[in-house]
Design an enzyme around this catalytic site. Structure first.
Site, PDB file in Angstrom:
ATOM      1  N   ALA A  70       0.863  -1.172   0.000  1.00 64.47           N
ATOM      2  CA  ALA A  70       0.000   0.000   0.000  1.00 64.47           C
ATOM      3  C   ALA A  70       0.905   1.228   0.000  1.00 64.47           C
ATOM      4  CB  ALA A  70      -0.889  -0.009   1.231  1.00 64.47           C
ATOM      5  N   GLY A 115       0.618  -4.959   0.908  1.00 64.68           N
ATOM      6  CA  GLY A 115      -0.536  -5.009   0.010  1.00 64.68           C
ATOM      7  C   GLY A 115      -0.250  -5.737  -1.303  1.00 64.68           C
ATOM      8  N   GLU A 118      -0.532  -9.314  -0.493  1.00 59.90           N
ATOM      9  CA  GLU A 118      -1.962  -9.564  -0.284  1.00 59.90           C
ATOM     10  C   GLU A 118      -2.702  -9.636  -1.620  1.00 59.90           C
ATOM     11  OE1 GLU A 118      -1.890  -6.180   2.538  1.00 59.90           O
ATOM     12  OE2 GLU A 118      -2.931  -7.509   3.927  1.00 59.90           O
ATOM     13  N   GLU A 138       4.487  -5.085   7.369  1.00 60.32           N
ATOM     14  CA  GLU A 138       3.718  -4.020   8.026  1.00 60.32           C
ATOM     15  C   GLU A 138       4.205  -3.719   9.435  1.00 60.32           C
ATOM     16  OE1 GLU A 138       2.445  -6.195   5.969  1.00 60.32           O
ATOM     17  OE2 GLU A 138       0.860  -5.275   4.771  1.00 60.32           O
TER      18      GLU A 138
HETATM   19  N1  CAA Z   1       4.618   3.165  -0.727  1.00 65.70           N
HETATM   20  C1  CAA Z   1       5.029   4.301  -1.271  1.00 65.70           C
HETATM   21  N2  CAA Z   1       6.202   4.426  -1.921  1.00 65.70           N
HETATM   22  C2  CAA Z   1       6.955   3.322  -2.027  1.00 65.70           C
HETATM   23  C3  CAA Z   1       6.586   2.093  -1.470  1.00 65.70           C
HETATM   24  C4  CAA Z   1       5.337   2.028  -0.805  1.00 65.70           C
HETATM   25  N3  CAA Z   1       4.870   0.896  -0.276  1.00 65.70           N
HETATM   26  N4  CAA Z   1       7.545   1.183  -1.711  1.00 65.70           N
HETATM   27  C5  CAA Z   1       8.505   1.832  -2.398  1.00 65.70           C
HETATM   28  N5  CAA Z   1       8.154   3.123  -2.600  1.00 65.70           N
HETATM   29  C6  CAA Z   1       8.910   4.171  -3.290  1.00 65.70           C
HETATM   30  C7  CAA Z   1      10.081   4.618  -2.446  1.00 65.70           C
HETATM   31  O1  CAA Z   1       9.659   5.581  -1.486  1.00 65.70           O
HETATM   32  C8  CAA Z   1      10.997   5.201  -3.500  1.00 65.70           C
HETATM   33  O2  CAA Z   1      10.514   6.480  -3.855  1.00 65.70           O
HETATM   34  P1  CAA Z   1      11.565   7.721  -4.038  1.00 65.70           P
HETATM   35  O3  CAA Z   1      12.421   7.279  -5.186  1.00 65.70           O
HETATM   36  O4  CAA Z   1      10.637   8.846  -4.359  1.00 65.70           O
HETATM   37  O5  CAA Z   1      12.294   7.848  -2.756  1.00 65.70           O
HETATM   38  C9  CAA Z   1      10.756   4.283  -4.695  1.00 65.70           C
HETATM   39  O6  CAA Z   1       9.505   3.639  -4.459  1.00 65.70           O
HETATM   40  C10 CAA Z   1      11.808   3.201  -4.843  1.00 65.70           C
HETATM   41  O7  CAA Z   1      11.907   2.497  -3.611  1.00 65.70           O
HETATM   42  P2  CAA Z   1      13.275   2.344  -2.779  1.00 65.70           P
HETATM   43  O8  CAA Z   1      14.209   3.461  -3.097  1.00 65.70           O
HETATM   44  O9  CAA Z   1      12.908   2.101  -1.357  1.00 65.70           O
HETATM   45  O10 CAA Z   1      13.840   0.992  -3.457  1.00 65.70           O
HETATM   46  P3  CAA Z   1      14.847  -0.051  -2.785  1.00 65.70           P
HETATM   47  O11 CAA Z   1      15.290  -0.952  -3.896  1.00 65.70           O
HETATM   48  O12 CAA Z   1      15.850   0.622  -1.946  1.00 65.70           O
HETATM   49  O13 CAA Z   1      13.904  -0.918  -1.794  1.00 65.70           O
HETATM   50  C11 CAA Z   1      11.924  -2.086  -1.142  1.00 65.70           C
HETATM   51  C12 CAA Z   1      12.853  -1.699  -2.314  1.00 65.70           C
HETATM   52  C13 CAA Z   1      12.630  -3.053  -0.189  1.00 65.70           C
HETATM   53  C14 CAA Z   1      10.697  -2.784  -1.765  1.00 65.70           C
HETATM   54  C15 CAA Z   1      11.502  -0.809  -0.371  1.00 65.70           C
HETATM   55  O14 CAA Z   1      11.002   0.127  -1.314  1.00 65.70           O
HETATM   56  C16 CAA Z   1      10.447  -1.020   0.675  1.00 65.70           C
HETATM   57  O15 CAA Z   1      10.743  -1.515   1.758  1.00 65.70           O
HETATM   58  N6  CAA Z   1       9.187  -0.604   0.379  1.00 65.70           N
HETATM   59  C17 CAA Z   1       8.107  -0.658   1.322  1.00 65.70           C
HETATM   60  C18 CAA Z   1       7.614  -2.084   1.519  1.00 65.70           C
HETATM   61  C19 CAA Z   1       6.513  -2.097   2.573  1.00 65.70           C
HETATM   62  O16 CAA Z   1       6.728  -1.795   3.738  1.00 65.70           O
HETATM   63  N7  CAA Z   1       5.301  -2.480   2.136  1.00 65.70           N
HETATM   64  C20 CAA Z   1       4.173  -2.562   3.014  1.00 65.70           C
HETATM   65  C21 CAA Z   1       3.381  -1.298   2.981  1.00 65.70           C
HETATM   66  S1  CAA Z   1       2.153  -1.258   4.240  1.00 65.70           S
HETATM   67  C22 CAA Z   1       0.843  -2.070   3.608  1.00 65.70           C
HETATM   68  O17 CAA Z   1       0.894  -2.638   2.526  1.00 65.70           O
HETATM   69  C23 CAA Z   1      -0.361  -2.028   4.470  1.00 65.70           C
HETATM   70  C24 CAA Z   1      -1.461  -2.920   4.069  1.00 65.70           C
HETATM   71  O18 CAA Z   1      -1.412  -4.149   4.237  1.00 65.70           O
HETATM   72  C25 CAA Z   1      -2.691  -2.368   3.578  1.00 65.70           C
END
Ligand code: CAA
Length: 264
Positions: A70, A115, A118, A138
């Site tokens: 998400a 998400g 999911e 999460e």
């Molecule tokens: N939401 C918004 N932006 C996201 C994102 C997310 N879930 N995942 C990645 N991005 C964005 C980053 O902020 C980054 O943007 P900028 O270039 O503007 O800074 C861009 O995508 C590229 O990501 P990274 O620079 O972080 O890439 P990386 O290769 O270093 O890491 C990754 C990749 C490990 C997937 C890392 O992006 C990450 O940990 N992302 C989040 C994963 C996460 O926590 N997902 C769960 C979300 S909560 C949820 O989903 C709740 C639910 O159940 C409803």
């Protein structure tokens, strides 16, 4: 369809459809607009007969991510009620995948986190590329899964593994996901779509009515439990947005630092 900005919906040969999540700059993260677009696309498909829609493949654009979760940026501003509504929106859109009478195959081409994991779990089965990674991170953000993860991971890997993965937020490699039975096959990225299409072809020569009704029967057996679990999950997902840790967890991600959790 020109109305879509964050997804692509394309019809290929033999009434096979591809829905591609297409926000590569945010690793295809799901914001409300994207969820709305997926909902619209699924509504269009649900109105088609078997001559026009036989199978749906869901995948992500680019070579890095299926869906990285998400959208954390959008979530970081939500209060408890808004967060509960956001979880319900994601859940109801994903539920449409279960209600669609045609099979839905997830072609997971990279990160499938939160998400995104999911979403893959809401598809009928999953084929993954070797670089795919699955997980529910999460808790690292001070949140809980909110788009059906607590209910569906359980069905996919069993109670104890689901707990372990959810509490640790650990990522699974594609090979581990295969071993746990989460994914049906793991192939090099260049082979992902060809492999999916081989499965699709096996389905296409079967009776679409029989495939559709077998899907319905499997889902009805399983969904009774899932539906109860979903409303509970959305409620808890909403309430956690009142915690200090959830604000800290999301802010830390956006500020690219490690969170400091206080357990409140
Ligand atoms: N939401 C918004 N932006 C996201 C994102 C997310 N879930 N995942 C990645 N991005 C964005 C980053 O902020 C980054 O943007 P900028 O270039 O503007 O800074 C861009 O995508 C590229 O990501 P990274 O620079 O972080 O890439 P990386 O290769 O270093 O890491 C990754 C990749 C490990 C997937 C890392 O992006 C990450 O940990 N992302 C989040 C994963 C996460 O926590 N997902 C769960 C979300 S909560 C949820 O989903 C709740 C639910 O159940 C409803």
């Amino acid at each position: 369809n020109a109305d879509f900005q964050n997804i692509k919906l394309e019809k290929k040969e033999n009434a096979v459809w591809f829905l591609t999540l297409n926000r590569p700059q945010a690793l295809n993260a799901l914001n409300s607009q994207t969820l709305n677009e997926i909902g619209d696309a699924l509504r269009q498909l649900s109105e088609m007969d078997y001559d026009n829609a036989k199978v749906l493949v869901v995948t992500g654009s680019g070579e890095k991510a299926f869906v990285a979760g998400a959208d954390i940026k959008e979530m970081s501003d939500l209060n408890a009620d808004q967060a509960q509504a956001f979880a319900q929106k994601g859940q109801s859109v994903f539920h449409e995948l279960n209600l669609l009478k045609i099979p839905v195959i997830a072609a997971v081409n990279g990160f499938a986190l939160g998400g995104g994991c999911e979403l893959a779990l809401a598809c009928d089965f999953i084929i993954a590329s070797e670089n795919a990674k699955f997980g529910l991170p999460e808790v690292s953000l001070g949140l809980i899964p909110g788009f059906g993860g607590t209910a569906r991971l359980l069905g996919a890997v069993g109670l104890r593994k689901a707990r372990e993965l959810t509490f640790t937020g650990e990522m699974l490699s594609a090979a581990e996901a295969y071993r746990l039975g989460l994914v049906s096959a793991v192939v090099p990225q260049a082979e992902l779509i060809p492999t999916v299409m081989k499965k699709v072809e096996m389905i296409l020569v079967k009776s679409a009515v029989a495939v559709g009704l077998s899907k319905k029967s499997i889902n009805e057996a399983y969904d009774l439990e899932v539906e109860k679990a979903l409303s509970n999950e959305a409620e808890i997902f909403g309430s956690i947005f009142e915690s200090v840790d959830s604000k800290e967890g999301m802010a830390a991600f956006l500020e690219k630092r490690k969170p400091t959790f206080i357990g409140k």
